[in-house]
Design a protein around this motif. Structure first.
Motif, PDB file in Angstrom:
ATOM      1  N   THR A  93       0.836  -1.212   0.000  1.00 48.53           N
ATOM      2  CA  THR A  93       0.000   0.000   0.000  1.00 48.53           C
ATOM      3  C   THR A  93       0.863   1.251   0.000  1.00 48.53           C
ATOM      4  O   THR A  93       0.578   2.237  -0.699  1.00 48.53           O
ATOM      5  CB  THR A  93      -0.930   0.000   1.226  1.00 48.53           C
ATOM      6  OG1 THR A  93      -1.685  -1.212   1.245  1.00 48.53           O
ATOM      7  CG2 THR A  93      -1.872   1.188   1.189  1.00 48.53           C
ATOM      8  N   VAL A  94       1.926   1.222   0.788  1.00 50.61           N
ATOM      9  CA  VAL A  94       2.844   2.369   0.854  1.00 50.61           C
ATOM     10  C   VAL A  94       3.482   2.612  -0.504  1.00 50.61           C
ATOM     11  O   VAL A  94       3.597   3.764  -0.964  1.00 50.61           O
ATOM     12  CB  VAL A  94       3.928   2.117   1.926  1.00 50.61           C
ATOM     13  CG1 VAL A  94       5.003   3.195   1.861  1.00 50.61           C
ATOM     14  CG2 VAL A  94       3.314   2.085   3.311  1.00 50.61           C
ATOM     15  N   ARG A 116       2.281   1.807  -3.490  1.00 44.01           N
ATOM     16  CA  ARG A 116       1.272   2.347  -4.409  1.00 44.01           C
ATOM     17  C   ARG A 116       1.014   3.832  -4.123  1.00 44.01           C
ATOM     18  O   ARG A 116       0.870   4.636  -5.060  1.00 44.01           O
ATOM     19  CB  ARG A 116      -0.017   1.552  -4.259  1.00 44.01           C
ATOM     20  CG  ARG A 116       0.038   0.137  -4.819  1.00 44.01           C
ATOM     21  CD  ARG A 116      -1.203  -0.632  -4.460  1.00 44.01           C
ATOM     22  NE  ARG A 116      -1.162  -2.013  -4.938  1.00 44.01           N
ATOM     23  CZ  ARG A 116      -1.976  -2.972  -4.512  1.00 44.01           C
ATOM     24  NH1 ARG A 116      -2.926  -2.692  -3.614  1.00 44.01           N
ATOM     25  NH2 ARG A 116      -1.864  -4.202  -4.976  1.00 44.01           N
ATOM     26  N   THR A 117       0.956   4.178  -2.846  1.00 37.17           N
ATOM     27  CA  THR A 117       0.735   5.581  -2.481  1.00 37.17           C
ATOM     28  C   THR A 117       1.892   6.452  -2.956  1.00 37.17           C
ATOM     29  O   THR A 117       1.683   7.565  -3.464  1.00 37.17           O
ATOM     30  CB  THR A 117       0.576   5.712  -0.952  1.00 37.17           C
ATOM     31  OG1 THR A 117      -0.528   4.909  -0.526  1.00 37.17           O
ATOM     32  CG2 THR A 117       0.355   7.154  -0.550  1.00 37.17           C
ATOM     33  N   GLY A 140       1.594   6.997  -6.648  1.00 33.28           N
ATOM     34  CA  GLY A 140       0.511   7.935  -6.930  1.00 33.28           C
ATOM     35  C   GLY A 140       0.884   9.371  -6.624  1.00 33.28           C
ATOM     36  O   GLY A 140       0.619  10.285  -7.417  1.00 33.28           O
ATOM     37  N   LEU A 141       1.524   9.600  -5.476  1.00 32.44           N
ATOM     38  CA  LEU A 141       1.941  10.958  -5.113  1.00 32.44           C
ATOM     39  C   LEU A 141       2.993  11.494  -6.075  1.00 32.44           C
ATOM     40  O   LEU A 141       3.003  12.688  -6.401  1.00 32.44           O
ATOM     41  CB  LEU A 141       2.490  10.963  -3.676  1.00 32.44           C
ATOM     42  CG  LEU A 141       1.470  10.760  -2.558  1.00 32.44           C
ATOM     43  CD1 LEU A 141       2.173  10.619  -1.209  1.00 32.44           C
ATOM     44  CD2 LEU A 141       0.484  11.925  -2.505  1.00 32.44           C
ATOM     45  N   ALA A 143      -1.352  14.296   6.384  1.00 25.49           N
ATOM     46  CA  ALA A 143      -1.700  12.878   6.498  1.00 25.49           C
ATOM     47  C   ALA A 143      -2.080  12.518   7.938  1.00 25.49           C
ATOM     48  O   ALA A 143      -2.961  11.686   8.165  1.00 25.49           O
ATOM     49  CB  ALA A 143      -0.528  12.023   6.027  1.00 25.49           C
ATOM     50  N   GLN A 196      -3.797   8.982   7.593  1.00 27.05           N
ATOM     51  CA  GLN A 196      -3.273   8.292   6.413  1.00 27.05           C
ATOM     52  C   GLN A 196      -1.868   7.752   6.731  1.00 27.05           C
ATOM     53  O   GLN A 196      -0.849   8.378   6.444  1.00 27.05           O
ATOM     54  CB  GLN A 196      -3.229   9.241   5.214  1.00 27.05           C
ATOM     55  CG  GLN A 196      -4.604   9.737   4.777  1.00 27.05           C
ATOM     56  CD  GLN A 196      -4.510  10.815   3.710  1.00 27.05           C
ATOM     57  OE1 GLN A 196      -3.669  11.713   3.775  1.00 27.05           O
ATOM     58  NE2 GLN A 196      -5.379  10.738   2.713  1.00 27.05           N
ATOM     59  N   ASP A 216      -0.244   5.415   5.352  1.00 29.78           N
ATOM     60  CA  ASP A 216       0.568   5.131   4.171  1.00 29.78           C
ATOM     61  C   ASP A 216       1.362   6.365   3.736  1.00 29.78           C
ATOM     62  O   ASP A 216       2.553   6.266   3.429  1.00 29.78           O
ATOM     63  CB  ASP A 216      -0.302   4.623   3.021  1.00 29.78           C
ATOM     64  CG  ASP A 216      -1.497   5.533   2.742  1.00 29.78           C
ATOM     65  OD1 ASP A 216      -1.806   6.404   3.579  1.00 29.78           O
ATOM     66  OD2 ASP A 216      -2.125   5.364   1.671  1.00 29.78           O
ATOM     67  N   VAL A 217       0.714   7.537   3.751  1.00 33.04           N
ATOM     68  CA  VAL A 217       1.415   8.779   3.376  1.00 33.04           C
ATOM     69  C   VAL A 217       2.480   9.117   4.412  1.00 33.04           C
ATOM     70  O   VAL A 217       3.590   9.555   4.068  1.00 33.04           O
ATOM     71  CB  VAL A 217       0.410   9.942   3.229  1.00 33.04           C
ATOM     72  CG1 VAL A 217       1.136  11.241   2.894  1.00 33.04           C
ATOM     73  CG2 VAL A 217      -0.620   9.626   2.165  1.00 33.04           C
TER      74      VAL A 217
END
Length: 282
Positions: A67-68, A70-71, A74-75, A238, A243, A245-246
């Motif tokens: 998940t981290v 993917r985040t 995305g960022l 975050a 959040q 993950d962020v």
């Protein structure tokens, strides 16, 4: 003195034993060092992912590595991560430059001159004992809530470890080397240039490594001062929305940037201190 045949054999046997001890095993020689260095982090991430997959580590507590990742992608795709990195690195470099100039100037004057030590060292030691983070309210009053207090905080965090190491490096120069330079006819400036400063350089570079770590630590606190950009700004936002993950992405960025800075300084050490043989571990 007569050397017997038995003594000679004993000496040869001892030399053979030392050779065996100092020669690495064949299996150990085949294993690259980078494998040992990367095994522990990879194993830790794998354990983290396993615990997350089994539900032992809920995402509300700590997001899974997948998940981290993917985040982070995305960022970066959105441009938020690159902008944050550029802003934070700029703050650190600016603060580091100011702190470096201040530390080198103060430590050189204090280290080379006893009168300079009398005037400079005591106030610096007093200021060094004050937690830099405790100065944030004063920095806000003095500089407002813009970029200035953030850069000032980083500069202060950088100055003291650099000063201590440069001052210590100058004062720990071998007096015999200085006396030899004087005997060879070098003047005072020549002694400083060719003996004192090169001898103090190793400890100064150690101080630079400590200062870089302090700079990133100060940045974390500095970016809580009404920041509208930077890695700390992303992390604070975050936190408001839980959040994790962020938050982990930001923490990993701090770690990677700190590691990159340390790698740059270690490269400088190898280049600038190529004249000095050093023990590299057994």
């Amino acid at each position: 003195m007569t050397v017997t045949h038995g003594d000679a054999r004993a000496g040869v046997a001892e030399l053979d034993l030392q050779t065996v001890r100092n020669t690495p095993a064949r299996g150990e020689r085949r294993v690259p060092r980078w494998l040992f260095k990367t095994f522990s982090p990879i194993a830790l991430v794998a354990l983290w992912q396993l615990l997350s997959s089994l539900g032992a580590l809920p995402s509300e507590t700590l997001a899974a590595p997948v998940t981290v990742a993917r985040t982070a992608v995305g960022l970066w795709t959105e441009g938020q991560l690159s902008d944050a990195v550029l802003t934070s690195v700029g703050r650190v470099l600016f603060g580091l430059a100011i702190g470096l100039v201040a530390a080198v100037s103060l430590a050189t004057l204090s280290g080379l001159f006893r009168r300079g030590e009398d005037v400079i060292d005591a106030p610096v030691q007093m200021l060094r004992t004050i937690p830099v983070i405790g100065l944030i309210p004063l920095l806000i009053i003095w500089f407002g809530i813009g970029e200035e207090p953030k850069v000032a905080l980083i500069s202060l965090a950088v100055t003291f470890p650099l000063y201590m190491n440069i001052f210590g490096g100058i004062r720990n120069v071998d007096a015999g080397l200085v006396e030899a330079a004087r005997t060879l006819g070098l003047g005072w400036l020549g002694q400083v240039r060719h003996v004192i400063l090169p001898s103090a350089l190793p400890q100064a570079l150690v101080g630079l490594r400590y200062a870089l770590g302090s700079a990133w630590l100060a940045l974390v606190f500095g970016e809580t001062i009404n920041a509208t950009s930077g890695i700390g700004y992303l992390m604070n936002n975050a936190r408001e929305f839980f959040q994790t993950d962020v938050i982990v992405v930001c923490l990993v960025l701090y770690a990677l940037l700190g590691l990159l800075g340390d790698l740059i300084v270690r490269t400088l050490e190898r280049v600038l201190l190529a004249w000095r043989p050093a023990f590299r571990g057994a």
